[in-house]
Design an enzyme around this catalytic site. Structure first.
Site, PDB file in Angstrom:
ATOM      1  N   GLY A  87       0.809  -1.215   0.000  1.00 36.78           N
ATOM      2  CA  GLY A  87       0.000   0.000   0.000  1.00 36.78           C
ATOM      3  C   GLY A  87       0.840   1.261   0.000  1.00 36.78           C
ATOM      4  O   GLY A  87       0.319   2.357  -0.195  1.00 36.78           O
ATOM      5  N   ASP A 120      -2.123   6.922   3.002  1.00 36.93           N
ATOM      6  CA  ASP A 120      -1.573   7.956   2.124  1.00 36.93           C
ATOM      7  C   ASP A 120      -0.392   7.458   1.295  1.00 36.93           C
ATOM      8  O   ASP A 120       0.161   8.203   0.487  1.00 36.93           O
ATOM      9  CB  ASP A 120      -1.166   9.192   2.946  1.00 36.93           C
ATOM     10  CG  ASP A 120      -0.099   8.874   3.990  1.00 36.93           C
ATOM     11  OD1 ASP A 120       0.385   7.726   4.041  1.00 36.93           O
ATOM     12  OD2 ASP A 120       0.262   9.791   4.757  1.00 36.93           O
ATOM     13  N   GLY A 121       0.020   6.227   1.528  1.00 41.80           N
ATOM     14  CA  GLY A 121       1.119   5.675   0.741  1.00 41.80           C
ATOM     15  C   GLY A 121       2.489   6.188   1.141  1.00 41.80           C
ATOM     16  O   GLY A 121       3.486   5.901   0.478  1.00 41.80           O
ATOM     17  N   ASP A 244       1.747 -11.474   6.886  1.00 40.95           N
ATOM     18  CA  ASP A 244       2.194 -10.619   5.779  1.00 40.95           C
ATOM     19  C   ASP A 244       3.564 -10.013   6.077  1.00 40.95           C
ATOM     20  O   ASP A 244       4.172  -9.414   5.197  1.00 40.95           O
ATOM     21  CB  ASP A 244       1.170  -9.501   5.511  1.00 40.95           C
ATOM     22  CG  ASP A 244       0.794  -8.735   6.765  1.00 40.95           C
ATOM     23  OD1 ASP A 244       0.295  -9.375   7.716  1.00 40.95           O
ATOM     24  OD2 ASP A 244       1.018  -7.521   6.811  1.00 40.95           O
ATOM     25  N   ASP A 254      10.123  -6.162   7.477  1.00 36.57           N
ATOM     26  CA  ASP A 254       9.129  -5.209   7.990  1.00 36.57           C
ATOM     27  C   ASP A 254       9.400  -4.779   9.425  1.00 36.57           C
ATOM     28  O   ASP A 254       8.706  -5.182  10.365  1.00 36.57           O
ATOM     29  CB  ASP A 254       7.696  -5.743   7.822  1.00 36.57           C
ATOM     30  CG  ASP A 254       7.174  -5.455   6.415  1.00 36.57           C
ATOM     31  OD1 ASP A 254       7.975  -4.996   5.570  1.00 36.57           O
ATOM     32  OD2 ASP A 254       5.988  -5.668   6.160  1.00 36.57           O
TER      33      ASP A 254
HETATM   34  P1  AMP Z   1       2.584  -2.921   7.877  1.00 36.40           P
HETATM   35  O1  AMP Z   1       1.928  -2.712   9.205  1.00 36.40           O
HETATM   36  O2  AMP Z   1       3.595  -1.840   7.558  1.00 36.40           O
HETATM   37  O3  AMP Z   1       3.122  -4.284   7.705  1.00 36.40           O
HETATM   38  O4  AMP Z   1       1.439  -2.712   6.818  1.00 36.40           O
HETATM   39  C1  AMP Z   1       0.259  -3.476   6.724  1.00 36.40           C
HETATM   40  C2  AMP Z   1      -0.496  -3.097   5.491  1.00 36.40           C
HETATM   41  O5  AMP Z   1      -0.877  -1.714   5.548  1.00 36.40           O
HETATM   42  C3  AMP Z   1       0.280  -3.238   4.199  1.00 36.40           C
HETATM   43  O6  AMP Z   1      -0.637  -3.611   3.209  1.00 36.40           O
HETATM   44  C4  AMP Z   1       0.806  -1.848   3.975  1.00 36.40           C
HETATM   45  O7  AMP Z   1       1.139  -1.613   2.634  1.00 36.40           O
HETATM   46  C5  AMP Z   1      -0.366  -1.009   4.427  1.00 36.40           C
HETATM   47  N1  AMP Z   1       0.063   0.338   4.847  1.00 36.40           N
HETATM   48  C6  AMP Z   1       0.761   0.671   5.940  1.00 36.40           C
HETATM   49  N2  AMP Z   1       0.959   1.996   6.007  1.00 36.40           N
HETATM   50  C7  AMP Z   1       0.368   2.541   4.916  1.00 36.40           C
HETATM   51  C8  AMP Z   1       0.212   3.867   4.397  1.00 36.40           C
HETATM   52  N3  AMP Z   1       0.708   4.929   5.032  1.00 36.40           N
HETATM   53  N4  AMP Z   1      -0.461   4.018   3.233  1.00 36.40           N
HETATM   54  C9  AMP Z   1      -0.981   2.974   2.591  1.00 36.40           C
HETATM   55  N5  AMP Z   1      -0.878   1.704   3.013  1.00 36.40           N
HETATM   56  C10 AMP Z   1      -0.213   1.476   4.162  1.00 36.40           C
HETATM   57 MG    MG Z   2       4.124  -5.242   6.415  1.00 33.75          MG
END
Ligand code: AMP
Ligand code: MG
Length: 472
Positions: A87, A120-121, A244, A254
């Site tokens: 994301g 917000d990506g 994930d 991660d």
């Molecule tokens: P994470 O907790 O970083 O492992 O992320 C879990 C999911 O949330 C993944 O699909 C990430 O790509 C998405 N994600 C985390 N932060 C963001 C963000 N700021 N914008 C978009 N997607 C996010």
């Molecule tokens: Mg992740």
């Protein structure tokens, strides 16, 4: 020009989404890992020049790039989410290093993708520098891990709980970004054709010596058993072991609310979102096996039919505990100076850990201090250590060179939370010097240097960081 070979992007289109550049206002290179660039066959000069920085910021891609966002699912804190995906990250391409090794080059914080949901990506500077420091420290400690190639400031603001924070992008390198959740994504869709393609892709890439989906599963089980033993022996807590966030390559991936234990306790949790302690220090091996069971269940239709497939998959999972226990026993025995552990040595380790836990002694300082005699001072009640040390001393009498064994097993320096926090505060104020200093010191975790002494100190009262955040 680097040797790019985007094998994942050649898989069917439903494995990913093609993404374009999402330019940022004013990209500025904050950190570049020149050693890693050389390892990959990338020119550090090019990476530091405008075209390189434009790529690292996701502003403009060279012609060899094939940017995609990967699709995956995942169990988050036990609950299944059928669609997650990158994301806020994109896979620039795969690079073939001069020695033939294949690496993913990924940007994290590079903008929205079709998998962004409400996000917000983007990423802010804090978590980007945190992942840079901790992943590189893990690499220097010999732990399989994704690596940090560069950190770039975007010149834009990102809104988080902390307020308006400076945006940043991390360039990350990994053997691959294929996760347990990538398999779950296709299993949930009953897409056995995709599952078979993915299993064969991941097997050929990471476990070429193993055969078929079952051999692949066995390879992942063995790699994770070793990885968990390494995490435990360093006091590392990942913090968000969702499926994930578990790579089938066996690399640590991660880095969010991860932390190294300071005051030791087996139930230690740092992550602000882990309220039940699901991912506490001592839970990690069991969670890894739970995640591997999700992988096994996703692979089941490829392994065979009915009871026979279940039995075969279960047998592969049954390899986890023996492999983990043996590896853990060897690592902790080495930490107390025992090269070839014997009957009874496990009890010696357990007694020490129990006394450390009771007094909240600093994990890294106790083990590092065993060789020098300084460990005793880490115990508020020194008699508890002395009683243990009497038995330990008697046992070491039968070892050839316990000092050398301990020195190789016990780092002096780990990325301490309070030091990372200081580095981030300085970086937000525009001062990258503390980052550079900590980064250099963590690259040599076993080396004593007087000007780095402060970096191996335990946090003073009031300095300790007890909560860490995902930073998403
Ligand atoms: P994470 O907790 O970083 O492992 O992320 C879990 C999911 O949330 C993944 O699909 C990430 O790509 C998405 N994600 C985390 N932060 C963001 C963000 N700021 N914008 C978009 N997607 C996010
Ligand atoms: Mg992740």
């Amino acid at each position: 020009m680097p040797h790019a070979d985007p094998s994942y992007a050649r898989l069917p289109e439903r494995f990913f989404a093609r993404v374009g550049a999402a330019p940022v206002a004013a990209p500025q290179l904050l950190a570049l890992n020149t050693g890693l660039a050389a390892r990959l066959g990338l020119s550090a000069d090019w990476l530091g020049a405008p075209d390189g920085v434009a790529m690292l910021a996701g502003n403009a891609f060279p012609e060899w790039a094939t940017p995609i966002a990967q699709a995956y699912a995942g169990h988050q804190f036990g609950g299944f989410v059928p669609q997650l995906g990158d994301g806020r990250a994109l896979l620039v391409s795969e690079l073939i290093a001069p020695d033939g090794a294949r690496f993913d080059l990924v940007l994290k914080g590079s903008g929205r993708t079709p998998f962004s949901r409400g996000g917000d990506g983007r990423a802010w500077l804090g978590p980007v520098l945190r992942e840079y420091l901790v992943s590189e420290a893990m690499a220097a400690l010999g732990v399989p891990t994704t690596r940090a190639l560069a950190a770039v400031a975007t010149g834009e603001v990102v809104w988080r709980d902390e307020g308006a924070m400076p945006g940043a992008i991390l360039a990350r390198v990994a053997a691959s970004h294929i996760r347990v959740g990538t398999f779950e994504y296709f299993a949930a869709r009953r897409d056995s054709e995709a599952l078979a393609l993915l299993a064969e892709h991941a097997r050929a890439r990471h476990y070429p010596q193993h055969e078929g989906p079952l051999g692949f599963l066995g390879g992942v089980v063995a790699a994770q058993a070793q990885l968990m033993a390494q995490w435990m022996s360093l006091g590392f807590i990942h913090g968000v072991m969702n499926t994930d966030n578990m790579a089938v390559s066996g690399e640590t991936i991660d880095y969010g609310p991860c932390a190294f234990i300071d005051a030791y306790h087996p139930d230690r949790v740092f992550s602000s979102i882990d309220r039940q302690g699901r991912y506490a220090y001592a839970q990690q091996p069991s969670v890894a096996l739970w995640n591997l069971a999700q992988l096994a269940s996703a692979l089941l239709p490829l392994i065979g039919e009915g009871e026979a497939a279940i039995e075969a998959a279960t047998a592969a999972l049954d390899g986890f505990w023996p492999a983990f226990s043996t590896a853990l026993h060897h690592r902790f025995s080495a930490k107390i100076g025992i090269a070839s552990p014997k009957e009874g040595d496990a009890a010696l380790v357990e007694t020490l850990l129990a006394r450390m836990a009771r007094q909240g002694a600093d994990f890294t300082r106790v083990f590092h201090g065993l060789a020098s005699g300084a460990a005793r001072d880490e115990f508020a009640d020194r008699s508890a250590f002395d009683a243990w040390a009497a038995d330990w001393g008697a046992r070491l009498g039968r070892e050839a060179d316990p000092q050398a064994v301990m020195r190789a097993a016990n780092p002096l320096r780990i990325p301490r939370n309070h030091r990372i926090a200081e580095v981030i505060t300085a970086a937000v104020a525009g001062d990258m010097a503390p980052f550079a200093r900590l980064s250099a010191a963590l690259a040599a975790p076993f080396e004593a240097r007087p000007d780095w002494d402060d970096l191996s100190d335990a946090p003073a009262v009031g300095e300790a960081v007890t909560r860490t955040y995902c930073g998403t």
